[in-house]
Design a protein around this motif. Structure first.
Motif, PDB file in Angstrom:
ATOM      1  N   ASP A   1     -14.353 -22.422 -29.226  1.00 25.65           N
ATOM      2  CA  ASP A   1     -14.436 -21.794 -30.554  1.00 25.65           C
ATOM      3  C   ASP A   1     -15.706 -20.950 -30.592  1.00 25.65           C
ATOM      4  O   ASP A   1     -16.695 -21.311 -31.227  1.00 25.65           O
ATOM      5  CB  ASP A   1     -14.443 -22.879 -31.635  1.00 25.65           C
ATOM      6  CG  ASP A   1     -14.403 -22.326 -33.040  1.00 25.65           C
ATOM      7  OD1 ASP A   1     -14.198 -21.107 -33.215  1.00 25.65           O
ATOM      8  OD2 ASP A   1     -14.576 -23.123 -33.981  1.00 25.65           O
ATOM      9  N   PRO A   2     -15.705 -19.818 -29.879  1.00 23.58           N
ATOM     10  CA  PRO A   2     -16.937 -19.061 -29.678  1.00 23.58           C
ATOM     11  C   PRO A   2     -17.515 -18.424 -30.935  1.00 23.58           C
ATOM     12  O   PRO A   2     -18.708 -18.142 -30.988  1.00 23.58           O
ATOM     13  CB  PRO A   2     -16.525 -17.990 -28.669  1.00 23.58           C
ATOM     14  CG  PRO A   2     -15.076 -17.785 -28.934  1.00 23.58           C
ATOM     15  CD  PRO A   2     -14.559 -19.155 -29.275  1.00 23.58           C
ATOM     16  N   LEU A   3     -16.690 -18.230 -31.954  1.00 20.27           N
ATOM     17  CA  LEU A   3     -17.178 -17.563 -33.162  1.00 20.27           C
ATOM     18  C   LEU A   3     -17.187 -18.480 -34.380  1.00 20.27           C
ATOM     19  O   LEU A   3     -17.542 -18.056 -35.475  1.00 20.27           O
ATOM     20  CB  LEU A   3     -16.323 -16.314 -33.452  1.00 20.27           C
ATOM     21  CG  LEU A   3     -16.364 -15.256 -32.347  1.00 20.27           C
ATOM     22  CD1 LEU A   3     -15.333 -14.168 -32.612  1.00 20.27           C
ATOM     23  CD2 LEU A   3     -17.757 -14.654 -32.226  1.00 20.27           C
ATOM     24  N   GLY A   4     -16.777 -19.719 -34.186  1.00 20.02           N
ATOM     25  CA  GLY A   4     -16.837 -20.695 -35.265  1.00 20.02           C
ATOM     26  C   GLY A   4     -15.744 -20.549 -36.309  1.00 20.02           C
ATOM     27  O   GLY A   4     -15.900 -21.001 -37.444  1.00 20.02           O
ATOM     28  N   TYR A   5     -14.605 -19.973 -35.948  1.00 25.43           N
ATOM     29  CA  TYR A   5     -13.502 -19.791 -36.884  1.00 25.43           C
ATOM     30  C   TYR A   5     -12.483 -20.928 -36.828  1.00 25.43           C
ATOM     31  O   TYR A   5     -11.504 -20.907 -37.561  1.00 25.43           O
ATOM     32  CB  TYR A   5     -12.775 -18.470 -36.617  1.00 25.43           C
ATOM     33  CG  TYR A   5     -13.586 -17.250 -36.940  1.00 25.43           C
ATOM     34  CD1 TYR A   5     -14.236 -17.115 -38.157  1.00 25.43           C
ATOM     35  CD2 TYR A   5     -13.713 -16.221 -36.022  1.00 25.43           C
ATOM     36  CE1 TYR A   5     -14.981 -15.988 -38.454  1.00 25.43           C
ATOM     37  CE2 TYR A   5     -14.453 -15.082 -36.308  1.00 25.43           C
ATOM     38  CZ  TYR A   5     -15.081 -14.976 -37.526  1.00 25.43           C
ATOM     39  OH  TYR A   5     -15.825 -13.860 -37.816  1.00 25.43           O
TER      40      TYR A   5
END
Length: 86
Positions: free
Chosen positions: A18-22
């Motif tokens: 979840d690299p962008l925290g979405y």
């Protein structure tokens, strides 16, 4: 490891990321594009840049290249493990 098993392993690893925290369920098109890139590219640096560009195109946010490089190395390890057992 057969192609299907390799793709499932790649899918599972990318779904955990979840690299962008979405949230883990927010990246289905990006995951598909990344798996395709894994099949085409064999250089961690090239794959990392491709991953970065895939996610940047969709979300207009840049994931640090260092994070993409770690993921690229993991994905290529799965790919290489698959090709060694064929």
């Amino acid at each position: 490891m057969e192609m299907l098993e390799m793709n499932l392993s790649l899918l599972q690893r990318l779904m955990e990321w979840d690299p962008l925290g979405y949230g883990e369920d927010s990246y289905d098109p990006e995951i598909a594009d990344t798996i395709q890139a894994v099949h085409v590219l064999s250089s961690p640096k090239e794959l990392a840049r491709k991953i970065q560009s895939i996610y940047e195109f969709s979300f207009e946010e840049i994931i640090p290249l260092s994070e993409c490089t770690i993921m690229a190395e993991e994905l290529l390890a799965i790919k290489n493990e698959s090709s060694c057992s064929l």
